[in-house]
Design an enzyme around this catalytic site. Sequence first.
Site, PDB file in Angstrom:
ATOM      1  N   GLY A 499       0.829  -1.202   0.000  1.00 52.01           N
ATOM      2  CA  GLY A 499       0.000   0.000   0.000  1.00 52.01           C
ATOM      3  C   GLY A 499       0.851   1.233   0.000  1.00 52.01           C
ATOM      4  N   GLY A 501       0.520   4.916   1.787  1.00 49.83           N
ATOM      5  CA  GLY A 501      -0.244   5.834   2.626  1.00 49.83           C
ATOM      6  C   GLY A 501       0.155   7.257   2.342  1.00 49.83           C
ATOM      7  N   GLY A 502      -0.494   8.203   3.012  1.00 53.19           N
ATOM      8  CA  GLY A 502      -0.125   9.597   2.869  1.00 53.19           C
ATOM      9  C   GLY A 502       1.293   9.783   3.404  1.00 53.19           C
ATOM     10  N   GLY A 504       3.847   7.331   3.289  1.00 48.58           N
ATOM     11  CA  GLY A 504       4.913   6.650   2.565  1.00 48.58           C
ATOM     12  C   GLY A 504       4.432   5.238   2.276  1.00 48.58           C
ATOM     13  N   PRO A 505       5.274   4.429   1.645  1.00 52.58           N
ATOM     14  CG  PRO A 505       7.155   3.428   0.738  1.00 52.58           C
ATOM     15  CD  PRO A 505       6.632   4.742   1.211  1.00 52.58           C
ATOM     16  CE  LYS A 520       1.146   4.677   8.332  1.00 51.87           C
ATOM     17  NZ  LYS A 520       0.311   4.992   9.472  1.00 51.87           N
ATOM     18  CG  ASP A 617      -7.854  11.002   8.769  1.00 51.39           C
ATOM     19  OD1 ASP A 617      -8.906  11.320   8.171  1.00 51.39           O
ATOM     20  OD2 ASP A 617      -6.802  10.700   8.191  1.00 51.39           O
TER      21      ASP A 617
END
Length: 810
Positions: A499, A501-502, A504-505, A520, A617
């Site tokens: 994936g 994410g906002g 990083g990978p 992450k 969030d």
Amino acid sequence: MERASIFTLICFLLLVFSHLELSKEADVLAVDGSVSDGETLVSSLETFELGFFSPGKSRNMYLGIWYKNSPEAVVWVANRNNPIADTKGVLTVSGSGNLVILDRTKSVVWSSNVSGTVEHPVAQLLDTGNLVLKDNKSMPGSYLWQSFDSPSDTLLEGMKIGWNLKTGEERYLTSWRSADDPSPGNFTYRLDITGLPELVIDRGSMKTYRTGPWNGIGFGAVPAVPNLVFKPTVISNENEIYYTFEAVSNATNMRLWLNQSGYLQRLISEQGSNQWGVLYSVPFDQCGSYGFCGANSVCSSRRPDTCECIKGFIPKSQRSTNCVRESSLDCQRGEGFLRLVGVKVPDLSKFHLNENLNREQCKGECLKNCSCTAYANLNVSDGRTSCLMWFGDLIDISEVSEVYRGEDIFIRLPASSLGLTRDSSTRNRLTVIISVSIISGAIILGLVVFIIWRKSRKRDESLHLTRFKGGKDEREVPLFHLSGIEIATDNFSFRNLIGEGGFGPVYKGNLPTGQEIAVKRLSKDSGQGVEQFANEVVLIAKLQHRNLVALLGCCIQGEERMLIYEYMPNKSLDCLIFDHKRREELSWKNRFDIVLGIARGLLYLHQDSKLQIIHRDLKASNILLDSNYIPKISDFGLARIIGGNDEETKTNRVVGTYGYMAPEYAVDGTFSVKSDVFSFGVLLLEIVSGKKNRGYNHPDHRNNLLGHAWLLWNEDRALELMDTILEESCVRSEVLRFIHVGLLCVQESPEDRPPMSSVLVKLTNEEATLPQPKQPGFFIQREPYGSFSAIRTMSTLTENAVTISILEGR
Ligand SMILES: *[C@@H]1O[C@H](CO)[C@@H](O)[C@H](O)[C@H]1NC(C)=O
Ligand SMILES: *[C@@H]1O[C@H](CO)[C@@H](O)[C@H](O)[C@H]1NC(C)=O
Ligand SMILES: *[C@@H]1O[C@H](CO)[C@@H](O)[C@H](O)[C@H]1NC(C)=O
Ligand SMILES: *[C@@H]1O[C@H](CO)[C@@H](O)[C@H](O)[C@H]1NC(C)=O
Ligand SMILES: *[C@@H]1O[C@H](CO)[C@@H](O)[C@H](O)[C@H]1NC(C)=O
Ligand SMILES: *[C@@H]1O[C@H](CO)[C@@H](O)[C@H](O)[C@H]1NC(C)=O
Ligand SMILES: *[C@@H]1O[C@H](CO)[C@@H](O)[C@H](O)[C@H]1NC(C)=O
């Protein structure tokens, strides 16, 4: 790597000659002994080593002290100004009892300059990195001379920088001129005591950075979480005033290094390792640069306009960051004060310090003197408070990180400026009331490590990880070694990428134990990521619940910052409920349990955990599902701890995800547990309907999913909202109840929304009587960018100007 080979040579020579040349104690040098090129003294626990070296590309020789395990980390240089051009230098203890460096002609290049003669002089390299000269017969701890008294560019634990008040002598760090030249460069790091003590970096005579005044706990700010990594102290008595620090763990080495470009780095390494991590470095951003913004303005790196005039001030000229009063102070009645919350207070150039006045008295003193422009009631050491008053311009005010509590300062304004000057047509007059201020990525990393570098640790080499244990009630947050993660993820191979994410990978990995992990990896260039990374570690390390994703550890090594979680084979909820094929996997029973799980996780955050946390969030992509579809709330990058009695908090940076944000939060930055309840309501309706709130399309109207649900509810057709594939598995009464609760959660007014405890009761209890929902907030479909600017305009009209930045597609 000239030094490396010298080092190898040194080791070799040491092996061969140590017993011949040096006494048994390899850390002691007596009158008949010497250290010449190629020989070294090594401290008792082998932490430090002393000898001749030549830095970088230089061929000059210097006598220095470095970490035995990382010879490039030179912490002290004796003959900074007098290099030896050949390899014939010798360190020896002279007959008169001085430590001297002699060159090939036997002339003194450097001397410890002790006056008088000593009978049994010995020099010893202590395991603290201190080279001491003492009388072998004297009491332990009494030194004739010590290298700690003349710092180079590095402050070690136990070293002091500050002032001898009796002699007026000052000790400070001076940078090297360059990596090849240890002679004093242009930068110094000193304890400035003209006002309240504060640390400053100077370039020549120009200040480039200041910490803000010492308040007994820290400089300029107090960390919201206790500093578990090191303890800074300022000691002040009639003889001296100095700054020093202590590392909390003795399993780490820590040094403060003023580098050649004028940055101060706090470096940390595990004992025995040659890898150094930067805990933080200052100045950490533009706002850290002294006087980056002009007079009477506030610096915040997070705002589009980094520098903004204080309310009541306007730019001096169009392109100037200096601000001047809109209308001058006239010392008339009605003058008052504007409170700036949580800032680094202005520089103490023209000021007056009055001890032992409380805030009211301080205010009174300021009002009495027409030239007083601001005051603050600050904590100084020993828990005493001081009344500080400023005269003239206010220089170098900046917002302080959110995990640190800055100081409050009161700016004097004439009555006319204090009134509601709502002329927000000129954006220069935006009110700057900083309620919750902004994190600066660099500094907060310190906090991350607070959590990680814990007192006792145990090594588990097979797993390539080190465990750091906290106190009784703290979870253990293991620190993974980079090499271990590299093996687990097959060197971050593309195949293991699961994936983006906002942040990083995200990679999947397998630990040697067989455990699957999700890694992450923070992108190096993402400043925001650093902040969120830190926030996440700080928070999640304290939380433990079946419905919160478990942090297995993190990895901070060199530039790398990673979070390691348990691996969730079923990915995130949005991959299921919004996917036309996979949504079939989730029956009504599954969805029922997922909703309850999320509600329990959220309830834990809001009230059951020791901290009260607002997630900020909550959305489908932040709900991860394990192999049994048990939901786990993830991504605490934006979460905030709120004080027990703060019902709501305001932020001047609204971040979140469009479609899930509560109206009061999106519009004026107010957030509370009720804004999470709103997001939960949206999520609930999405889970029931299988439709996204954002981007929802209906042929008959322009409402979003909330609006659509509201229409159906009022027409008694609520069940039509349900995802059609649930027809068979559903229990109609439950679906109806869920939609009902969902609508209660998304009501426009936060007061109307039920708290999570009541949501959980309402969801599970068939007997519960539910009130009629009122109209939801944000129920009409809007164009995100249209609403973005609409929100922005509205917010500038409110008293507390807030900056809106909506993170898209996080
Ligand atoms: C210092 O004193 C100790 C004990 O008094 C003695 O063993 C040692 O040899 C002395 N060292 C030197 C260098 O004189
Ligand atoms: C020792 O004294 C000499 C001459 O006064 C001076 O140049 C030198 O810097 C001094 N050395 C130290 C280490 O203070
Ligand atoms: C120190 O400052 C002077 C004057 O600004 C400059 O000429 C010199 O290059 C600087 N030296 C270093 C090592 O940066
Ligand atoms: C490190 O600290 C612990 C506890 O404070 C202590 O027991 C231990 O002896 C210390 N180790 C070293 C090498 O100083
Ligand atoms: C000094 O530190 C800053 C900030 O950490 C870094 O960007 C810079 O490269 C360093 N300079 C040197 C010469 O190491
Ligand atoms: C106001 O404060 C300034 C600076 O401390 C001082 O010089 C001046 O005398 C004060 N004026 C009055 C009226 O107290
Ligand atoms: C000052 O110290 C007291 C007691 O240590 C503390 O309660 C108070 O919050 C501190 N005030 C500030 C502004 O840090």
